[in-house]
Motif scaffolding. Structure first.
Motif, PDB file in Angstrom:
ATOM      1  N   ASN A 169      -9.215  13.746   4.539  1.00 45.52           N
ATOM      2  CA  ASN A 169      -8.144  14.432   3.807  1.00 45.52           C
ATOM      3  C   ASN A 169      -6.948  14.745   4.701  1.00 45.52           C
ATOM      4  O   ASN A 169      -6.119  15.586   4.356  1.00 45.52           O
ATOM      5  N   THR A 229      -4.225  13.190   5.396  1.00 42.60           N
ATOM      6  CA  THR A 229      -2.908  12.956   4.805  1.00 42.60           C
ATOM      7  C   THR A 229      -2.511  14.104   3.882  1.00 42.60           C
ATOM      8  O   THR A 229      -1.330  14.489   3.845  1.00 42.60           O
ATOM      9  N   ILE A 230      -3.484  14.662   3.151  1.00 42.82           N
ATOM     10  CA  ILE A 230      -3.191  15.751   2.228  1.00 42.82           C
ATOM     11  C   ILE A 230      -2.634  16.953   3.003  1.00 42.82           C
ATOM     12  O   ILE A 230      -1.633  17.559   2.600  1.00 42.82           O
ATOM     13  N   ARG A 241       4.309  12.860   8.489  1.00 44.95           N
ATOM     14  CA  ARG A 241       3.578  11.674   8.044  1.00 44.95           C
ATOM     15  C   ARG A 241       2.531  11.250   9.068  1.00 44.95           C
ATOM     16  O   ARG A 241       2.677  11.495  10.269  1.00 44.95           O
ATOM     17  N   LEU A 242       1.492  10.586   8.561  1.00 43.56           N
ATOM     18  CA  LEU A 242       0.426  10.085   9.423  1.00 43.56           C
ATOM     19  C   LEU A 242       0.230   8.581   9.178  1.00 43.56           C
ATOM     20  O   LEU A 242       0.435   8.097   8.065  1.00 43.56           O
ATOM     21  N   ILE A 279      -2.402   7.024   8.696  1.00 40.74           N
ATOM     22  CA  ILE A 279      -3.825   7.023   8.340  1.00 40.74           C
ATOM     23  C   ILE A 279      -4.002   6.604   6.896  1.00 40.74           C
ATOM     24  O   ILE A 279      -3.218   6.979   6.036  1.00 40.74           O
TER      25      ILE A 279
END
Lengths: 419, 98
Positions: free
Chosen positions: A243, A245-246, A254-255, A257
């Motif tokens: 989770n 990114t959430i 931003r990631l 992933i």
């Protein structure tokens, strides 16, 4: 205090005389307080280990661990429990070997039996490029001071007699690397051992507490909105594999992933037949036998992204085919349970540990399919990173900004497992 | 198992397809004009939506053509789509927008 009880042979004997009714709860299920010095979001193995080392090594016990479900109910309880450090690149080898050394003393350190069993991990080579890659990795490990052996087919026959070593199969075994110090550990005990250790040092472990928003002032997170109220924090650590990114979206960065399902399954329990871990990239399966006698099986991720904690059946079918290629004798074995976890996959198959664009928010994510083995080392260096505000030397190469400056640590394939 | 509707071949099992990831990523027209952060954003950063997501697939063991669908990453439901796939921004990803 009840949660400071020590486990020992004498304690077991003493409790036995009292009908085992005197055992105290292992750790304290805490209510959230309004403010903490450090809030760790995510009560998996990595998050609990981070809290434990913050309290133990850095003297910071004003810490909360927020878990949306129950501790260890995510990927910590959904993996195949393999622990090894036989990674190709120096940065990876260093971080996983640091972790393996912590595993070697972990039960004693935590006074909690994590059932770490150094039964050896055998990684098979089935073709010429496997042999070359395996020997290259073997030599790289020796240069990094990590134990590694190259086994010929005859030596494999001695080490793991259950394997089908016939040359007349589609993917004959030509050799293997062996790390004898590698093995398996008991996943639930790792979560509970770290929870117990952290709780005894004063850390609040707060379950059923899902983060719904991160409030920012300028470039800092000041408050965390949760399903159990708002919590203020000086520093925040995000350790929420699957989770990530959430949470990054909530914090406003931003990631690199993507979240993928990773499935595993266990067979019905049988008598001891396999006393090491066997991995194969070419036919793609990894298998070990648990202390209960079940075969524990895993393979690769599903190709699509998902948050559903389940994957597609063809992946299971493929890994069962791979298992029977290596061990035809398991063909009548029935499978008992099957599960899926959601893993963070980075473009270079290496984790992200360290600072983020938000000043007081740190992230530990992107472990992909290999997070369980890293639990102690990851928690140890992430605690250092949060406490001091400076990335631990072992964490520094795994900074988020490596994706901007291009210093990727490309472990696809190099890690000894296909991702 | 996902049942994916190829716009040319109709509904087929997931095993005939390869996932091509997030749709709508358009390669910058002149990469040389980007700084490292902008280039990293295009190259590595992903939306990774929880819920509805627009994504590309290739019918690798079929007609071998690319298309895009909308899928829910929590339920794995694939939304019905009258005109799947052929939107320009969905299709121009790695090949370069002109």
């Amino acid at each position: 205090m009840s949660n400071k009880q020590r486990y020992s042979g004498f304690a077991l004997l003493g409790a036995g005389f009292k009908g085992h009714r005197s055992w105290a709860r292992v750790w304290r299920d805490a209510e959230p307080r309004p403010r903490y010095s450090i809030v760790i979001i995510g009560g998996g193995g990595h998050g609990l280990a981070t809290a434990y080392y913050l309290a133990k090594n850095h003297g910071i016990a004003n810490v909360a661990v927020l878990e949306k479900g129950w501790i260890g109910g995510g990927n910590t309880g959904r993996n195949t429990t393999i622990v090894r450090s036989n990674y190709l690149w120096d940065e990876s080898a260093a971080i996983y070997e640091h972790s393996l050394k912590l595993w070697e003393g972990l039960s004693r350190d935590l006074n909690y039996n994590v059932m770490f069993s150094q039964r050896g991990v055998l990684t098979l080579a089935h073709n010429l490029s496997d042999v070359r890659a395996g020997k290259r990795r073997h030599n790289a490990l020796l240069l990094n001071g990590i134990d590694s052996e190259w086994l010929t087919r005859d030596q494999i026959a001695d080490y793991c007699p259950a394997l089908n070593l016939s040359p007349d199969v589609r993917y004959p075994v030509l050799g293997a690397t062996l790390q004898r110090r590698a093995g398996t550990a008991r996943h639930d005990a790792v979560a509970w051992g770290y929870a117990r250790g952290a709780s005894a040092l004063g850390v609040d472990i707060i379950q059923k507490c899902e983060v719904t928003a991160l409030r920012r002032e300028g470039n800092r997170v000041t408050a965390i909105d949760t399903t159990r109220g708002t919590i203020l924090a000086d520093k925040v650590g995000v350790v929420v594999a699957g989770n990530s990114t959430i949470l990054a979206d909530m914090a406003g960065f931003r990631l690199p992933i993507e979240s993928h399902p990773l499935q595993a399954l266990v067979s019905e329990p049988i008598k001891p037949v396999l006393d090491c871990v066997v991995m194969s990239n070419a036919v793609h399966v990894y298998v070990s036998q648990s202390d209960k006698g079940e075969l524990v099986l895993g393979a690769g991720i599903d190709g699509y992204t998902s948050y559903a904690q389940r994957g597609s059946f063809p992946v299971i079918e493929h890994q069962m085919g791979a298992l029977l290629e290596l061990f035809p004798r398991f063909s009548r074995l029935r499978m008992l349970r099957h599960w899926g976890g959601i893993v963070d996959v980075c473009p270079d198959a290496s984790p992200i540990i360290g600072k983020t664009p938000v000043d007081n928010l740190f992230i530990n994510a992107g472990w992909g399919t290999g997070g369980f083995k890293a639990t102690p080392g990851s928690g140890h260096i992430f605690a250092h990173t949060i406490a001091t505000g400076v990335p631990h030397p072992l964490a520094a190469p795994f900074a988020l900004d490596r994706f901007v400056d291009g210093k990727l640590i490309d472990e696809h394939g190099a890690a000894g497992v296909a991702h | 198992m996902l049942l994916i509707t190829c716009p040319w071949c109709g509904p087929r099992d997931e095993i005939e397809f390869h996932s091509g990831g997030e749709a709508g990523r358009v390669r910058p027209h002149v990469p040389d004009e980007l700084d490292d952060t902008e280039w990293a954003n295009f190259l590595f950063m992903r939306r990774n939506e929880k819920g509805l997501r627009r994504e590309r697939w290739v019918h690798a063991l079929g007609c071998r053509r690319w298309f895009a669908i909308t899928r829910d990453t929590v339920t794995h439901d694939i939304l019905p789509d009258d005109a799947p796939s052929l939107i320009a921004s969905d299709m121009h990803v790695d090949g370069g927008a002109r």
